[in-house]
Design an enzyme around this catalytic site. Structure first.
Site, PDB file in Angstrom:
ATOM      1  CD  GLU A  49     -32.760 -67.835-125.156  1.00  0.00           C
ATOM      2  OE1 GLU A  49     -32.883 -68.363-124.042  1.00  0.00           O
ATOM      3  OE2 GLU A  49     -31.703 -67.879-125.823  1.00  0.00           O
ATOM      4  CB  CYS A  77     -28.854 -66.757-119.747  1.00  0.00           C
ATOM      5  SG  CYS A  77     -28.579 -65.606-121.114  1.00  0.00           S
ATOM      6  CB  CYS A  80     -31.891 -64.567-123.237  1.00  0.00           C
ATOM      7  SG  CYS A  80     -30.516 -65.051-124.308  1.00  0.00           S
TER       8      CYS A  80
END
Length: 147
Positions: A49, A77, A80
Site C-alpha cells: 500500500e 495494517c 497503511c
C-alpha cells in the site's frame, strides 16, 4: 483486483508476504502500484500500500490523492491505514480481511474513526477467496504445513 493479485504473486516469488496494491484515479486510470518489498529491500515500511501510494503521488504530482481508490489484496495494517487517511484516499477496496493486524474494520477501524479528519470508505471481500488463498499458501509453505 486482478492486477493487485498479480503483484501479490510477484511478491511471493521474492519471499515477501504476497500483498499487492493498485491506486486508481477518479477517472479509472491506474496511477500507482506496489507489492510487498520488506524482504527484498530490508525496509519494514515497504508494504504494498505504501509503495503504491508513493508511486501514485509521484505520478500525479501531489501527495493528496483525493478521489482515488486503493485496491489491495489484504486488509491494510494500522501503518497503511494511516497512510491512506493522510493521502486523502476516498475508498479502499480489499480482498482478504486480516484477523491479526487489519485496521479497516476487522481488528481496528482506523480509516473510519469518527475522530479522524478524513475517513475512507471500505469495500471488503472482493475476490476474497483468491486473496486469502495466496496468504494461506504462502505461510503454509513457509511453515511446512499443507494448506
Amino acid at each position: 483486483m486482478g492486477r493487485a493479485l498479480q503483484l501479490a504473486a510477484e511478491a511471493a516469488r521474492h519471499d515477501d508476504v504476497p500483498v499487492g496494491a493498485v491506486v486508481v484515479s477518479p477517472s479509472g486510470e491506474v496511477v500507482g502500484e506496489g507489492a510487498n518489498e520488506r524482504e527484498a529491500g530490508g525496509d519494514p515500511t515497504a508494504h504494498a500500500e505504501v509503495l503504491a501510494l508513493r508511486a501514485a503521488a509521484r505520478r500525479t504530482g501531489s501527495w493528496r490523492l483525493e478521489g482515488c481508490t486503493l485496491v489491495v489484496t489484504l486488509e491494510p495494517c494500522p501503518m497503511c491505514a494511516g497512510a491512506l487517511m493522510l493521502a486523502r484516499v476516498a475508498t479502499v477496496v480489499l480482498g482478504a480481511w486480516d484477523p491479526k493486524l487489519g485496521a479497516c474494520g476487522s481488528v481496528w477501524d482506523v480509516v473510519r474513526d469518527r475522530r479522524a479528519t478524513h475517513r475512507v470508505e471500505v469495500v471488503g471481500g472482493v475476490r476474497e477467496h483468491e486473496c486469502s488463498r495466496l496468504i494461506v499458501d504462502f505461510f503454509g509453505a513457509h511453515r511446512g504445513v499443507a494448506s
